[in-house]
Design a protein around this motif. Structure first.
Motif, mmCIF file in Angstrom:
data_model
loop_
_atom_site.group_PDB
_atom_site.id
_atom_site.type_symbol
_atom_site.label_atom_id
_atom_site.label_comp_id
_atom_site.label_asym_id
_atom_site.label_seq_id
_atom_site.Cartn_x
_atom_site.Cartn_y
_atom_site.Cartn_z
ATOM 1 N N ILE A 193 0.837 -1.196 0.000
ATOM 2 C CA ILE A 193 0.000 0.000 0.000
ATOM 3 C C ILE A 193 0.878 1.254 0.000
ATOM 4 C CG2 ILE A 193 -1.775 1.294 1.235
ATOM 5 C CD1 ILE A 193 -2.751 -1.308 -0.106
ATOM 6 N N SER A 194 1.929 1.258 0.807
ATOM 7 C CA SER A 194 2.821 2.419 0.856
ATOM 8 C C SER A 194 3.456 2.690 -0.498
ATOM 9 C CB SER A 194 3.918 2.211 1.905
ATOM 10 O OG SER A 194 3.395 2.234 3.216
ATOM 11 N N GLY B 201 -8.456 0.850 -4.480
ATOM 12 C CA GLY B 201 -8.238 2.233 -4.885
ATOM 13 C C GLY B 201 -8.906 3.227 -3.957
ATOM 14 N N ALA B 202 -9.992 2.813 -3.292
ATOM 15 C CA ALA B 202 -10.628 3.683 -2.306
ATOM 16 C C ALA B 202 -9.716 3.881 -1.102
ATOM 17 C CB ALA B 202 -11.967 3.090 -1.863
ATOM 18 N N TRP B 203 -8.993 2.843 -0.717
ATOM 19 C CA TRP B 203 -8.010 2.948 0.367
ATOM 20 C C TRP B 203 -6.903 3.921 -0.038
ATOM 21 C CZ3 TRP B 203 -5.211 -2.021 2.628
ATOM 22 C CH2 TRP B 203 -4.528 -1.671 3.791
ATOM 23 N N ILE B 204 -6.392 3.755 -1.276
ATOM 24 C CA ILE B 204 -5.358 4.655 -1.774
ATOM 25 C C ILE B 204 -5.875 6.097 -1.785
ATOM 26 C CG2 ILE B 204 -3.884 5.241 -3.735
ATOM 27 C CD1 ILE B 204 -3.019 2.643 -2.484
ATOM 28 N N ASP C 214 -8.215 -0.788 4.382
ATOM 29 C CA ASP C 214 -7.789 -1.710 5.440
ATOM 30 C C ASP C 214 -8.156 -3.164 5.132
ATOM 31 O OD1 ASP C 214 -7.336 0.801 6.505
ATOM 32 O OD2 ASP C 214 -8.316 0.417 8.416
ATOM 33 N N PHE C 215 -8.271 -3.508 3.844
ATOM 34 C CA PHE C 215 -8.765 -4.855 3.536
ATOM 35 C C PHE C 215 -7.813 -5.947 4.024
ATOM 36 C CE2 PHE C 215 -6.080 -4.275 -0.238
ATOM 37 C CZ PHE C 215 -5.571 -5.546 -0.466
ATOM 38 N N GLY D 185 0.124 -2.992 5.348
ATOM 39 C CA GLY D 185 -1.275 -2.607 5.460
ATOM 40 C C GLY D 185 -1.631 -2.132 6.854
ATOM 41 N N ARG D 186 -1.041 -2.752 7.855
ATOM 42 C CA ARG D 186 -1.306 -2.345 9.244
ATOM 43 C C ARG D 186 -0.813 -0.921 9.489
ATOM 44 N NH1 ARG D 186 1.612 -7.609 11.111
ATOM 45 N NH2 ARG D 186 0.078 -9.216 10.574
#
Length: 257
Positions: free
Chosen positions: A77-78, A104-107, A135-136, A180-181
């Protein structure tokens, strides 16, 4: 389908494929999902709408996705967030609506946070989130890990599962899950400081609608619209879903003026 070749932006030694068309503000920025690419149905529909409307439109493939370089298994994710911010800053000016699908919503939510932290928060005019999966890794993947998958993560550094959307298995790495965490957004109230429209199918087999409800409950300070689609699946790519997507983008655009 778009047949023009992409531009490439070098980000940390990786060639990131980008397509950008100029136009009026607020522009629209597409952020695709896990293992998806920028030539999918929803992105192409938005591109066609932007061309008709004279609206600026930006989309790119994360590293290890689509036409971009890099290996998918090296992604986190980062890493994908860093690439998305670099593309955003290089290709856009003024206010933009971030449209994020699934991951993409998380991004998109993380981009809004990072831009605000950098003093650029006013550049996010609004958010449209489809089947949002922030956070999936910690909320949806980790709680369902089997003992064999936990063992594979510990011993091999990854596990894979069959995909309904691709002939290739989905690969989940230990780096992706641990990173992710560090990027969680649903462990506290979320202040986006802009209008948000969430589209969620009630027949989504991958991201339960309760996840969208939890997300909306964490957006108490913002103007939030939640559209639940009774027979909508995770892709939300049927003609009626695409019409709703365009209406949501237009509505957020009007709210942000």
């Amino acid at each position: 389908m778009t047949d023009t070749p992409p531009h490439f932006l070098d980000i940390d030694g990786t060639a990131i494929a980008v397509r950008h068309s100029g136009g009026s503000e607020p522009g629209v920025v597409w952020l695709g999902g896990f293992r998806s690419d920028m030539l999918g149905t929803k992105a192409e529909t938005l591109n066609d709408w932007a061309q008709r409307s004279g609206r600026a439109f930006l989309r790119h493939d994360y590293s290890g996705h689509g036409e971009s370089g890099g290996e998918f298994a090296d992604g986190t994710i980062s890493k994908w967030l860093t690439e998305s911010l670099a593309v955003f800053r290089h290709f856009t000016k003024g206010r933009q609506i971030l449209v994020g699908s699934s991951m993409g919503a998380w991004i998109a939510l993380r981009m809004a946070q990072e831009l605000r932290k950098a003093g650029e928060g006013e550049r996010v005019a609004g958010l449209v989130l489809l089947a949002p999966a922030p956070d999936f890794t910690s909320e949806l993947v980790e709680p369902k890990l089997s003992e064999a998958q936990k063992r594979d993560l510990a011993e091999k550094g990854f596990f894979d599962v069959p995909s309904e959307y691709s002939p290739e298995n989905y690969v989940y790495t230990r780096a992706l899950i641990e990173d992710g965490r560090l990027n969680r957004v649903m462990d506290r109230p979320i202040d986006t400081h802009c209008p948000v429209h969430v589209l969620q199918g009630l027949a989504d087999p991958d991201v339960p609608h309760t996840h969208a409800l939890k997300l909306v409950g964490l957006l108490p300070a913002d103007d939030v619209t939640l559209s639940l689609i009774p027979d909508g699946d995770h892709r939300l790519s049927r003609p009626q879903d695409l019409d709703m997507l365009i209406r949501a983008v237009e509505a957020v655009s009007e709210q942000s003026r």
